[in-house]
Design a protein around this motif. Structure first.
Motif, PDB file in Angstrom:
ATOM      1  N   GLU A 141       0.820  -1.215   0.000  1.00  0.00           N
ATOM      2  CA  GLU A 141       0.000   0.000   0.000  1.00  0.00           C
ATOM      3  C   GLU A 141       0.854   1.264   0.000  1.00  0.00           C
ATOM      4  O   GLU A 141       0.549   2.235  -0.700  1.00  0.00           O
ATOM      5  N   THR A 175      -4.354  -1.213   6.107  1.00  0.00           N
ATOM      6  CA  THR A 175      -3.088  -0.852   6.737  1.00  0.00           C
ATOM      7  C   THR A 175      -2.077  -1.992   6.775  1.00  0.00           C
ATOM      8  O   THR A 175      -0.866  -1.743   6.789  1.00  0.00           O
ATOM      9  N   ASN A 185      -1.142  -3.404   9.187  1.00  0.00           N
ATOM     10  CA  ASN A 185      -0.381  -3.119  10.417  1.00  0.00           C
ATOM     11  C   ASN A 185       0.895  -2.332  10.143  1.00  0.00           C
ATOM     12  O   ASN A 185       1.908  -2.504  10.829  1.00  0.00           O
ATOM     13  N   ASP A 186       0.847  -1.462   9.144  1.00  0.00           N
ATOM     14  CA  ASP A 186       2.014  -0.668   8.754  1.00  0.00           C
ATOM     15  C   ASP A 186       1.813   0.781   9.204  1.00  0.00           C
ATOM     16  O   ASP A 186       1.104   1.556   8.552  1.00  0.00           O
ATOM     17  N   GLN A 187       2.461   1.166  10.304  1.00  0.00           N
ATOM     18  CA  GLN A 187       2.315   2.505  10.856  1.00  0.00           C
ATOM     19  C   GLN A 187       2.840   3.573   9.902  1.00  0.00           C
ATOM     20  O   GLN A 187       2.430   4.745   9.954  1.00  0.00           O
ATOM     21  N   ILE A 197       2.090   4.036   6.942  1.00  0.00           N
ATOM     22  CA  ILE A 197       0.989   4.559   6.136  1.00  0.00           C
ATOM     23  C   ILE A 197       0.324   5.734   6.856  1.00  0.00           C
ATOM     24  O   ILE A 197       0.021   6.768   6.247  1.00  0.00           O
ATOM     25  N   VAL A 198       0.125   5.602   8.157  1.00  0.00           N
ATOM     26  CA  VAL A 198      -0.434   6.688   8.954  1.00  0.00           C
ATOM     27  C   VAL A 198       0.496   7.896   8.911  1.00  0.00           C
ATOM     28  O   VAL A 198       0.058   9.041   8.707  1.00  0.00           O
ATOM     29  N   ASN A 229     -10.652   5.963  12.029  1.00  0.00           N
ATOM     30  CA  ASN A 229     -10.641   4.510  12.183  1.00  0.00           C
ATOM     31  C   ASN A 229     -11.928   3.907  11.626  1.00  0.00           C
ATOM     32  O   ASN A 229     -12.716   4.586  10.961  1.00  0.00           O
ATOM     33  N   LEU A 252      -3.765  -0.213  15.440  1.00  0.00           N
ATOM     34  CA  LEU A 252      -3.941   0.207  14.056  1.00  0.00           C
ATOM     35  C   LEU A 252      -5.083  -0.586  13.432  1.00  0.00           C
ATOM     36  O   LEU A 252      -5.055  -1.816  13.410  1.00  0.00           O
ATOM     37  N   ASN A 259      -8.585  -0.986   8.269  1.00  0.00           N
ATOM     38  CA  ASN A 259      -8.614   0.053   7.245  1.00  0.00           C
ATOM     39  C   ASN A 259      -8.616   1.415   7.918  1.00  0.00           C
ATOM     40  O   ASN A 259      -9.184   1.580   9.003  1.00  0.00           O
ATOM     41  N   ILE A 260      -7.991   2.382   7.262  1.00  0.00           N
ATOM     42  CA  ILE A 260      -8.113   3.768   7.709  1.00  0.00           C
ATOM     43  C   ILE A 260      -8.788   4.567   6.600  1.00  0.00           C
ATOM     44  O   ILE A 260      -8.693   4.236   5.414  1.00  0.00           O
TER      45      ILE A 260
END
Length: 284
Positions: free
Chosen positions: A215, A237, A239-241, A243-244, A256, A268, A271-272
């Motif tokens: 992503e 996500t 679980n990939d910080q 991306i945030v 969230n 996390l 989806n965000i």
């Protein structure tokens, strides 16, 4: 197309489906009923659901399992309802949106948007798995109303133009479990920024990204879209910080799954939902 199998599958209780799915003794029977040597058996069903004020009604082609779920319950309903809530808030009374659906899978989300907020706009779906791509084509062909506003491309999407090698399973474009791969092949990869420029797309209103862990690469290939458009972005996500962090650096609000502002102290979410601050001026 296998409508009887869909009917039978829908009648089997969920707990029994799970037992059958976990049973090695029934593995051959399950494969015979649901799969072909090159992938999955498909069925066409009529989807008739309501998402808030949006009523959708279209023919949908997918695997037996997904077709049955789509007909009875719908697919990824929380994501869809959240997308409509954000669209209704920030792009009010619109049915001419331009939607990019990256990692479209069977194309259910794209079809729902094409039959609602993009009815007079355009849904552009990207699916590198050629079996899934061909199935989305069948959905488009099964709905005359999708002939002008729903397109699918057999392309991978990333941070640069090139060619990627896929180890494709029945339902995934790049499986890490080689025992699950049924075929391998090369597929062209594009940057979203290049794609929208080439197709003269002036505005992207909604971008959904759900791929196999790349992503962030896709977002890096969509810098112009993220900076210059007012697109609502939905990203899995994995679980990939990072991306945030990427969205924060671009001045986005991040929500969230409950559409509450995401806080770093929270787990996390799957989806965000990201909205540029220039669009969401009422948030403090």
């Amino acid at each position: 197309m296998n409508r009887l199998l869909v009917k039978i599958y829908s009648l089997v209780p969920e707990n029994l489906k799970q037992k059958i799915g976990q049973s090695q003794a029934l593995k051959d029977l399950r494969k015979m009923l649901l799969y072909t040597p090159k992938g999955f058996k498909i069925a066409k069903v009529l989807v008739n659901h309501r998402y808030g004020e949006h009523h959708v009604n279209f023919n949908f082609v997918a695997s037996i399992k997904i077709a049955s779920k789509a007909k009875e319950l719908g697919v990824e309903n929380t994501l869809l309802r959240n997308s409509f809530e954000l669209i209704n808030k920030f792009k009010t009374n619109r049915n001419d949106l331009t939607v990019l659906d990256v990692g479209s899978n069977f194309g259910y989300l794209g079809a729902v948007w094409a039959d609602s907020v993009a009815a007079n706009g355009k849904v552009l779906a990207f699916e590198p798995n050629r079996n899934l791509f061909q199935t989305i084509e069948k959905t488009i062909e099964a709905n005359t109303k999708f002939s002008q506003n729903f397109e699918v491309y057999n392309l991978a999407v990333g941070s640069k133009k090139g060619v990627v090698h896929l180890n494709a399973s029945a339902f995934s474009s790049n499986t890490e479990d080689m025992s699950a791969a049924i075929e391998a092949y090369d597929v062209d990869m594009v940057k979203l920024d290049d794609f929208v420029k080439h197709h003269d797309i002036a505005q992207v209103d909604l971008l959904k990204i759900d791929v196999d862990g790349i992503e962030l690469d896709i977002l890096k290939g969509a810098e112009h879209i993220l900076k210059e458009n007012t697109a609502i972005i939905i990203v899995e996500t994995n679980n990939d910080q990072r991306i945030v962090n990427h969205f924060r650096a671009l001045d986005y609000f991040i929500y969230n799954m409950k559409l509450d502002l995401y806080q770093d102290s929270q787990t996390l979410p799957l989806n965000i939902f990201c909205v540029p601050k220039k669009l969401d001026k009422n948030v403090v």
